[in-house]
Design a protein around this motif. Sequence first.
Motif, PDB file in Angstrom:
ATOM      1  N   GLN A   1       0.836  -1.201   0.000  1.00 27.17           N
ATOM      2  CA  GLN A   1       0.000   0.000   0.000  1.00 27.17           C
ATOM      3  C   GLN A   1       0.870   1.251   0.000  1.00 27.17           C
ATOM      4  O   GLN A   1       0.574   2.232  -0.695  1.00 27.17           O
ATOM      5  N   LEU A   2       1.953   1.212   0.767  1.00 23.23           N
ATOM      6  CA  LEU A   2       2.881   2.345   0.817  1.00 23.23           C
ATOM      7  C   LEU A   2       3.544   2.570  -0.539  1.00 23.23           C
ATOM      8  O   LEU A   2       3.642   3.706  -1.021  1.00 23.23           O
ATOM      9  N   LEU A   3       4.001   1.474  -1.177  1.00 25.27           N
ATOM     10  CA  LEU A   3       4.690   1.599  -2.459  1.00 25.27           C
ATOM     11  C   LEU A   3       3.748   2.001  -3.587  1.00 25.27           C
ATOM     12  O   LEU A   3       4.153   2.730  -4.512  1.00 25.27           O
ATOM     13  N   ASP A   4       2.509   1.548  -3.548  1.00 26.45           N
ATOM     14  CA  ASP A   4       1.561   1.806  -4.630  1.00 26.45           C
ATOM     15  C   ASP A   4       0.947   3.197  -4.560  1.00 26.45           C
ATOM     16  O   ASP A   4       0.422   3.692  -5.571  1.00 26.45           O
ATOM     17  N   ASP A   5       0.993   3.827  -3.410  1.00 26.64           N
ATOM     18  CA  ASP A   5       0.363   5.137  -3.235  1.00 26.64           C
ATOM     19  C   ASP A   5       1.145   6.195  -4.019  1.00 26.64           C
ATOM     20  O   ASP A   5       2.303   6.472  -3.702  1.00 26.64           O
ATOM     21  N   PRO A   6       0.554   6.816  -5.042  1.00 32.59           N
ATOM     22  CA  PRO A   6       1.287   7.830  -5.820  1.00 32.59           C
ATOM     23  C   PRO A   6       1.676   9.046  -4.998  1.00 32.59           C
ATOM     24  O   PRO A   6       2.571   9.802  -5.395  1.00 32.59           O
ATOM     25  N   ALA A   7       1.014   9.248  -3.876  1.00 31.20           N
ATOM     26  CA  ALA A   7       1.365  10.380  -3.012  1.00 31.20           C
ATOM     27  C   ALA A   7       2.688  10.147  -2.287  1.00 31.20           C
ATOM     28  O   ALA A   7       3.310  11.097  -1.812  1.00 31.20           O
ATOM     29  N   THR A   8       3.130   8.894  -2.189  1.00 34.30           N
ATOM     30  CA  THR A   8       4.417   8.593  -1.564  1.00 34.30           C
ATOM     31  C   THR A   8       5.519   8.879  -2.573  1.00 34.30           C
ATOM     32  O   THR A   8       5.667   8.169  -3.566  1.00 34.30           O
ATOM     33  N   ARG A   9       6.318   9.905  -2.330  1.00 36.60           N
ATOM     34  CA  ARG A   9       7.373  10.298  -3.252  1.00 36.60           C
ATOM     35  C   ARG A   9       8.765   9.997  -2.716  1.00 36.60           C
ATOM     36  O   ARG A   9       9.712   9.877  -3.483  1.00 36.60           O
ATOM     37  N   ILE A  10       8.910   9.910  -1.395  1.00 33.15           N
ATOM     38  CA  ILE A  10      10.223   9.654  -0.797  1.00 33.15           C
ATOM     39  C   ILE A  10      10.052   8.647   0.334  1.00 33.15           C
ATOM     40  O   ILE A  10       9.166   8.807   1.185  1.00 33.15           O
ATOM     41  N   ILE A  11      10.878   7.602   0.342  1.00 37.84           N
ATOM     42  CA  ILE A  11      10.938   6.656   1.455  1.00 37.84           C
ATOM     43  C   ILE A  11      12.363   6.674   1.997  1.00 37.84           C
ATOM     44  O   ILE A  11      13.318   6.470   1.237  1.00 37.84           O
ATOM     45  N   VAL A  12      12.502   6.926   3.269  1.00 36.14           N
ATOM     46  CA  VAL A  12      13.813   6.994   3.913  1.00 36.14           C
ATOM     47  C   VAL A  12      13.962   5.779   4.825  1.00 36.14           C
ATOM     48  O   VAL A  12      13.198   5.629   5.787  1.00 36.14           O
ATOM     49  N   CYS A  13      14.916   4.912   4.512  1.00 34.04           N
ATOM     50  CA  CYS A  13      15.200   3.745   5.361  1.00 34.04           C
ATOM     51  C   CYS A  13      16.309   4.132   6.335  1.00 34.04           C
ATOM     52  O   CYS A  13      17.408   4.499   5.919  1.00 34.04           O
ATOM     53  N   CYS A  14      16.021   4.044   7.599  1.00 36.85           N
ATOM     54  CA  CYS A  14      16.985   4.493   8.592  1.00 36.85           C
ATOM     55  C   CYS A  14      17.035   3.513   9.751  1.00 36.85           C
ATOM     56  O   CYS A  14      16.171   2.645   9.899  1.00 36.85           O
ATOM     57  N   GLY A  15      18.048   3.643  10.580  1.00 33.25           N
ATOM     58  CA  GLY A  15      18.242   2.750  11.708  1.00 33.25           C
ATOM     59  C   GLY A  15      19.715   2.644  12.031  1.00 33.25           C
ATOM     60  O   GLY A  15      20.555   3.285  11.393  1.00 33.25           O
ATOM     61  N   SER A  16      20.054   1.848  13.004  1.00 27.82           N
ATOM     62  CA  SER A  16      21.448   1.690  13.402  1.00 27.82           C
ATOM     63  C   SER A  16      22.186   0.839  12.378  1.00 27.82           C
ATOM     64  O   SER A  16      21.577   0.243  11.481  1.00 27.82           O
ATOM     65  N   GLY A  17      23.499   0.766  12.493  1.00 26.56           N
ATOM     66  CA  GLY A  17      24.305   0.049  11.519  1.00 26.56           C
ATOM     67  C   GLY A  17      24.128  -1.460  11.599  1.00 26.56           C
ATOM     68  O   GLY A  17      23.853  -2.015  12.664  1.00 26.56           O
ATOM     69  N   GLY A  18      24.261  -2.124  10.445  1.00 28.60           N
ATOM     70  CA  GLY A  18      24.262  -3.577  10.412  1.00 28.60           C
ATOM     71  C   GLY A  18      22.923  -4.249  10.542  1.00 28.60           C
ATOM     72  O   GLY A  18      22.854  -5.443  10.859  1.00 28.60           O
ATOM     73  N   VAL A  19      21.819  -3.527  10.301  1.00 26.99           N
ATOM     74  CA  VAL A  19      20.491  -4.126  10.464  1.00 26.99           C
ATOM     75  C   VAL A  19      19.831  -4.441   9.124  1.00 26.99           C
ATOM     76  O   VAL A  19      18.702  -4.928   9.092  1.00 26.99           O
ATOM     77  N   GLY A  20      20.508  -4.160   8.013  1.00 25.40           N
ATOM     78  CA  GLY A  20      19.952  -4.480   6.707  1.00 25.40           C
ATOM     79  C   GLY A  20      19.256  -3.336   6.009  1.00 25.40           C
ATOM     80  O   GLY A  20      18.361  -3.569   5.182  1.00 25.40           O
ATOM     81  N   LYS A  21      19.672  -2.088   6.286  1.00 27.22           N
ATOM     82  CA  LYS A  21      19.030  -0.948   5.622  1.00 27.22           C
ATOM     83  C   LYS A  21      19.229  -0.977   4.113  1.00 27.22           C
ATOM     84  O   LYS A  21      18.300  -0.725   3.346  1.00 27.22           O
TER      85      LYS A  21
END
Length: 441
Positions: A14-34
């Motif tokens: 749903q997040l990926l298909d929504d045309p209103a979603t223009r930027i996705i920021v993957c964040c978190g601590s190191g080594g978790v698979g970002k």
Amino acid sequence: MTLDPAAAPLDVDQLLDDPATRIIVCCGSGGVGKTTTAAALGVRAAERGRKVVVLTIDPARRLAQSMGIDSLDNTPRQVKGVEGPGELHAMMLDMKRTFDEIVEAHADRERARAILENPFYQSLSAGFAGTQEYMAMEKLGQLRARDAWDLIIVDTPPSRSALDFLDAPKRLGSFLDGKFIRLLMTPAKMGGRAGMKFLNVGMSMMTGTLGKLLGGQLLRDMQTFVAAMDTMFGGFRTRADATYRLLQAPGTAFLVVAAPERDALREAAYFVQRLAAEEMPLAGLVLNRVHGSGAARLSAERARAAAENLEEGRIVDQRPGKAEGAGAAAPDGSSPEASEAHEAPEAEVPESRPPSAPSDASPSAPGAEPASVTTVEQLTAGLLRLHAERMQVLAREQRTRDRFTALHPEVPVIEVAALPGDVHDLAGLRAIGDRLAVGRN
């Protein structure tokens, strides 16, 4: 095992298909698979019809390898092999090149050359604390302004604290637009002897101390750099503020990526609080590399007890060949743990196989003790102990998840099952995308 029902599942599609979603920021601590998460999201979004660019700041270049590209640089490159109507591009941030592009875009040719050749600028653009995070945001702003993609996915820089990503734009903008820089600019602005007189009277103690600490040549390089950059300082602050507003905009979604470990989830919880305080839109938590078991109904305690019984000879199979038959039952009079032991599949722990029994065809050396033979009971006991260890891992992961969901029951969560190996191609990224969409079974 499942999460607290109060924590809603994260609907990735749903997040990926929504045309209103223009930027996705993957964040978190190191080594978790970002990086892997960002790449998998990019593949899935492209194959569902989006025109995507993935910006990574991972120096390990794993993203290029997994996407079948020889190398990534500061220019987006199209990824071949995407199965779907969309497009996927990928790039890796070149911190210095991005800084150079800013200078070239906002200064005339002569002044730009003076800045780019300045030793202080070269040090600043290559390694100043926070420059990488700031340049990642500069590049995000550039990509968004081009409007060539309808979805930008950002893999945030590997850092000791995920909060560096939010702080760096303001920190570097404050440095370049701060009082210290303005003081260094004052002599050049006043010009000639008046400027030198001001410097000698008002800054003699400071410049003397800096000259001793940094060296006179470095101080002169800094003053030359500041004089050349005079017209650009306001722009750094302006762009930093604009980038911050972009991160707060409704079209941006933050995904916090974490492993089911105490430290990683503690960092994730802190980051969730910070995003809320900064009024930045949080889409949810991706809980990566979650372990599972096909025989979860056999507890660690019962598996360990059954292993001890087998090793101590309290469970004896009296009928030859019985253990080799498919679906054989436990011997008469044996404990319930023995029945569970027979039912536990060996596929539970494929990565750890017990040693094979030595062949009877190999004669023993003269005078040597007869080789010991690993019995079915010993093999079963070893598997039961491995299963007990796996169940302890599952229990520990469950406790850490419960702590997080107790603190943040409003955060949508998706669990991604651990894979047996590393992801190294588009097929692997596609498999991760499938797991992100459906969660752990």
